[in-house]
Design a protein around this motif. Structure first.
Motif, PDB file in Angstrom:
ATOM      1  N   LEU A   2       0.803  -1.191  -0.089  1.00  8.93           N
ATOM      2  CA  LEU A   2      -0.062  -0.159  -0.221  1.00  8.93           C
ATOM      3  C   LEU A   2       0.820   1.191   0.074  1.00  8.93           C
ATOM      4  O   LEU A   2       0.273   2.174  -0.415  1.00  8.93           O
ATOM      5  CB  LEU A   2      -0.984   0.282   1.275  1.00  8.93           C
ATOM      6  CG  LEU A   2      -1.959  -1.072   1.205  1.00  8.93           C
ATOM      7  CD1 LEU A   2      -2.792  -0.846   2.486  1.00  8.93           C
ATOM      8  CD2 LEU A   2      -3.018  -0.674  -0.301  1.00  8.93           C
ATOM      9  N   THR A   3       2.063   1.310   0.519  1.00  9.92           N
ATOM     10  CA  THR A   3       2.887   2.436   0.416  1.00  9.92           C
ATOM     11  C   THR A   3       3.485   2.524  -0.952  1.00  9.92           C
ATOM     12  O   THR A   3       4.355   3.587  -1.219  1.00  9.92           O
ATOM     13  CB  THR A   3       4.256   2.112   1.540  1.00  9.92           C
ATOM     14  OG1 THR A   3       4.724   1.143   1.163  1.00  9.92           O
ATOM     15  CG2 THR A   3       3.548   2.330   2.961  1.00  9.92           C
ATOM     16  N   ASN A   4       3.257   1.556  -1.716  1.00  8.11           N
ATOM     17  CA  ASN A   4       3.894   1.875  -3.278  1.00  8.11           C
ATOM     18  C   ASN A   4       2.863   1.267  -4.062  1.00  8.11           C
ATOM     19  O   ASN A   4       3.222   0.204  -5.005  1.00  8.11           O
ATOM     20  CB  ASN A   4       5.174   0.904  -3.433  1.00  8.11           C
ATOM     21  CG  ASN A   4       6.076   1.565  -4.504  1.00  8.11           C
ATOM     22  OD1 ASN A   4       5.517   2.287  -5.418  1.00  8.11           O
ATOM     23  ND2 ASN A   4       7.330   0.943  -4.859  1.00  8.11           N
ATOM     24  N   PRO A   5       1.591   1.724  -4.431  1.00  5.16           N
ATOM     25  CA  PRO A   5       0.480   1.090  -4.816  1.00  5.16           C
ATOM     26  C   PRO A   5       0.631   1.151  -6.423  1.00  5.16           C
ATOM     27  O   PRO A   5       0.238   0.124  -7.166  1.00  5.16           O
ATOM     28  CB  PRO A   5      -0.543   2.305  -4.561  1.00  5.16           C
ATOM     29  CG  PRO A   5       0.021   3.328  -4.109  1.00  5.16           C
ATOM     30  CD  PRO A   5       1.251   3.144  -3.715  1.00  5.16           C
ATOM     31  N   VAL A   6       1.288   2.096  -6.880  1.00 11.85           N
ATOM     32  CA  VAL A   6       1.515   2.177  -8.506  1.00 11.85           C
ATOM     33  C   VAL A   6       2.394   0.883  -8.756  1.00 11.85           C
ATOM     34  O   VAL A   6       2.170   0.094  -9.909  1.00 11.85           O
ATOM     35  CB  VAL A   6       2.257   3.320  -9.008  1.00 11.85           C
ATOM     36  CG1 VAL A   6       2.384   3.456 -10.488  1.00 11.85           C
ATOM     37  CG2 VAL A   6       1.299   4.664  -8.636  1.00 11.85           C
ATOM     38  N   TYR A   7       3.611   0.665  -8.095  1.00 14.88           N
ATOM     39  CA  TYR A   7       4.386  -0.305  -8.710  1.00 14.88           C
ATOM     40  C   TYR A   7       3.733  -1.810  -8.211  1.00 14.88           C
ATOM     41  O   TYR A   7       3.828  -2.743  -9.117  1.00 14.88           O
ATOM     42  CB  TYR A   7       5.675  -0.307  -7.721  1.00 14.88           C
ATOM     43  CG  TYR A   7       6.717  -1.184  -8.203  1.00 14.88           C
ATOM     44  CD1 TYR A   7       7.273  -0.878  -9.528  1.00 14.88           C
ATOM     45  CD2 TYR A   7       7.045  -2.209  -7.461  1.00 14.88           C
ATOM     46  CE1 TYR A   7       8.505  -1.809  -9.912  1.00 14.88           C
ATOM     47  CE2 TYR A   7       8.370  -2.986  -7.894  1.00 14.88           C
ATOM     48  CZ  TYR A   7       8.797  -2.885  -9.359  1.00 14.88           C
ATOM     49  OH  TYR A   7       9.841  -3.678  -9.663  1.00 14.88           O
ATOM     50  N   ALA A   8       3.083  -1.654  -7.236  1.00 14.46           N
ATOM     51  CA  ALA A   8       2.300  -3.105  -6.890  1.00 14.46           C
ATOM     52  C   ALA A   8       1.299  -3.314  -7.865  1.00 14.46           C
ATOM     53  O   ALA A   8       0.872  -4.559  -8.263  1.00 14.46           O
ATOM     54  CB  ALA A   8       1.629  -2.993  -5.409  1.00 14.46           C
ATOM     55  N   ALA A   9       0.517  -2.417  -8.541  1.00 14.99           N
ATOM     56  CA  ALA A   9      -0.379  -2.588  -9.667  1.00 14.99           C
ATOM     57  C   ALA A   9       0.204  -2.872 -10.804  1.00 14.99           C
ATOM     58  O   ALA A   9      -0.143  -3.789 -11.627  1.00 14.99           O
ATOM     59  CB  ALA A   9      -1.190  -1.343  -9.877  1.00 14.99           C
ATOM     60  N   LEU A  10       1.430  -2.255 -11.406  1.00 16.09           N
ATOM     61  CA  LEU A  10       2.007  -2.494 -12.507  1.00 16.09           C
ATOM     62  C   LEU A  10       2.953  -3.483 -12.406  1.00 16.09           C
ATOM     63  O   LEU A  10       3.096  -4.292 -13.723  1.00 16.09           O
ATOM     64  CB  LEU A  10       2.992  -1.128 -12.860  1.00 16.09           C
ATOM     65  CG  LEU A  10       1.788  -0.008 -13.384  1.00 16.09           C
ATOM     66  CD1 LEU A  10       3.040   1.335 -13.381  1.00 16.09           C
ATOM     67  CD2 LEU A  10       1.246  -0.222 -14.543  1.00 16.09           C
ATOM     68  N   THR A  11       3.095  -4.353 -11.395  1.00 14.47           N
ATOM     69  CA  THR A  11       3.779  -5.607 -11.447  1.00 14.47           C
ATOM     70  C   THR A  11       2.755  -6.663 -11.124  1.00 14.47           C
ATOM     71  O   THR A  11       3.136  -7.927 -10.953  1.00 14.47           O
ATOM     72  CB  THR A  11       4.944  -5.621 -10.366  1.00 14.47           C
ATOM     73  OG1 THR A  11       4.504  -5.035  -9.222  1.00 14.47           O
ATOM     74  CG2 THR A  11       6.037  -4.790 -10.846  1.00 14.47           C
ATOM     75  N   GLY A  12       1.798  -6.381 -10.785  1.00 16.92           N
ATOM     76  CA  GLY A  12       0.568  -7.494 -10.490  1.00 16.92           C
ATOM     77  C   GLY A  12      -0.654  -7.241 -11.437  1.00 16.92           C
ATOM     78  O   GLY A  12      -0.475  -7.447 -12.743  1.00 16.92           O
ATOM     79  N   PRO A  13      -1.761  -6.896 -11.094  1.00 15.57           N
ATOM     80  CA  PRO A  13      -3.118  -7.130 -11.787  1.00 15.57           C
ATOM     81  C   PRO A  13      -2.837  -6.155 -13.030  1.00 15.57           C
ATOM     82  O   PRO A  13      -3.493  -6.654 -14.395  1.00 15.57           O
ATOM     83  CB  PRO A  13      -4.029  -6.672 -10.795  1.00 15.57           C
ATOM     84  CG  PRO A  13      -3.604  -7.133  -9.663  1.00 15.57           C
ATOM     85  CD  PRO A  13      -2.221  -6.799  -9.717  1.00 15.57           C
ATOM     86  N   HIS A  14      -2.116  -5.040 -13.265  1.00 19.72           N
ATOM     87  CA  HIS A  14      -2.049  -4.419 -14.395  1.00 19.72           C
ATOM     88  C   HIS A  14      -0.727  -4.409 -14.993  1.00 19.72           C
ATOM     89  O   HIS A  14      -0.354  -3.763 -16.049  1.00 19.72           O
ATOM     90  CB  HIS A  14      -1.959  -2.823 -13.865  1.00 19.72           C
ATOM     91  CG  HIS A  14      -3.491  -2.383 -13.762  1.00 19.72           C
ATOM     92  ND1 HIS A  14      -3.692  -1.173 -12.946  1.00 19.72           N
ATOM     93  CD2 HIS A  14      -4.525  -3.059 -13.679  1.00 19.72           C
ATOM     94  CE1 HIS A  14      -5.026  -1.195 -12.820  1.00 19.72           C
ATOM     95  NE2 HIS A  14      -5.661  -2.166 -13.102  1.00 19.72           N
ATOM     96  N   SER A  15      -0.014  -5.593 -14.920  1.00 20.06           N
ATOM     97  CA  SER A  15       1.266  -5.680 -15.484  1.00 20.06           C
ATOM     98  C   SER A  15       1.004  -5.986 -16.984  1.00 20.06           C
ATOM     99  O   SER A  15       1.910  -5.748 -17.843  1.00 20.06           O
ATOM    100  CB  SER A  15       1.898  -7.230 -15.118  1.00 20.06           C
ATOM    101  OG  SER A  15       1.106  -8.183 -15.103  1.00 20.06           O
ATOM    102  N   THR A  16      -0.186  -6.453 -17.335  1.00 23.40           N
ATOM    103  CA  THR A  16      -0.316  -6.712 -18.755  1.00 23.40           C
ATOM    104  C   THR A  16      -0.580  -5.399 -19.714  1.00 23.40           C
ATOM    105  O   THR A  16      -0.477  -5.254 -20.855  1.00 23.40           O
ATOM    106  CB  THR A  16      -1.619  -7.389 -19.272  1.00 23.40           C
ATOM    107  OG1 THR A  16      -2.797  -6.820 -18.482  1.00 23.40           O
ATOM    108  CG2 THR A  16      -1.674  -8.827 -18.461  1.00 23.40           C
ATOM    109  N   ILE A  17      -0.756  -4.456 -18.897  1.00 20.59           N
ATOM    110  CA  ILE A  17      -0.994  -2.832 -19.917  1.00 20.59           C
ATOM    111  C   ILE A  17       0.290  -2.026 -19.496  1.00 20.59           C
ATOM    112  O   ILE A  17       0.475  -0.893 -19.854  1.00 20.59           O
ATOM    113  CB  ILE A  17      -1.994  -2.049 -19.444  1.00 20.59           C
ATOM    114  CG1 ILE A  17      -2.082  -1.875 -17.674  1.00 20.59           C
ATOM    115  CG2 ILE A  17      -3.507  -2.799 -19.697  1.00 20.59           C
ATOM    116  CD1 ILE A  17      -3.339  -0.810 -17.380  1.00 20.59           C
TER     117      ILE A  17
END
Length: 221
Positions: A2-17
């Protein structure tokens, strides 16, 4: 996470985009202006980020403050607070409708009028957006943006100035929260550290403060 939400999203559920170079990640510019870096970025991570962005292109980091290397210039910076929703927040609302691609021009117009934060021509691709209409006009909306493995962000919460004070934002937050919890994730959201009106609303809905962070807008030199 939660302290790094952009990276968590882009290496997780949003990695495909994600647009990727090394450990640096970014959203396509038509979707969102955010850059993601590991928790403790190395010189190589910053160098990859500079190439990924390219000269003259700025991007926003959303995380606790960190030193900016000489290869980047700091455009601006402001405080951000993060809240996590209570388990009792979710609700249904028959007036809330799902917004689609055909609604984007109206969504962009509402965002331009109310300034809830970044929302661009393809931001709708990040999740589900809901709106309330009166006499055919879109007067309020909210949706989901960053998708993390365990949390999903509520974003773009805004109401037309002529309809503010009627509880529309609260209603939409609850409906979006219901959508998020149905996926097994926990709703969370962000607002500016000086946005006392939004902070008061979120606290009244039972949200609890989870992190104090910064939005840091940087540009390769």
């Amino acid at each position: 996470m939660l302290t790094n939400p952009v990276y968590a999203a882009l290496t997780g559920p949003h990695s495909t985009i994600a647009e990727v170079r090394g450990n640096a990640r970014r959203y396509p510019t038509a979707i969102a202006p955010f850059l993601g870096l590991p928790g403790n970025p190395t010189d190589q991570d910053w160098a990859d980020a500079a190439v990924l962005l390219g000269p003259g292109t700025s991007a926003a980091l959303m995380r606790p403050d960190l030193p900016i290397p000489d290869a980047f210039k700091l455009d601006r910076q402001f405080d951000l607070v993060q809240f996590v929703a209570p388990p009792t927040l979710a609700a249904v609302d028959d007036e809330a409708v799902v917004l689609g691609l055909d609604d984007v021009p109206e969504m962009l117009a509402l965002v331009a009028l109310t300034d809830p934060g970044p929302f661009r021509s393809r931001t709708i691709e990040l999740g589900t957006y809901l709106g309330i209409r009166r006499d055919g006009e879109l007067i309020a909306m909210a949706g989901t943006r960053f998708a993390l493995p365990t949390h999903t962000e509520i974003s773009a919460v805004c109401t037309h100035p002529l309809y503010q004070g009627q509880g529309l934002a609260s209603r939409l937050i609850r409906v979006v929260a219901a959508h998020i919890t149905s996926t097994g994730r926990t709703p969370f959201l962000h607002t500016g550290g000086t946005n006392t009106t939004a902070i008061r609303l979120y606290k009244s809905l039972g949200f609890t403060l989870s992190n104090e962070m910064m939005v840091t807008i940087v540009e390769p030199v």
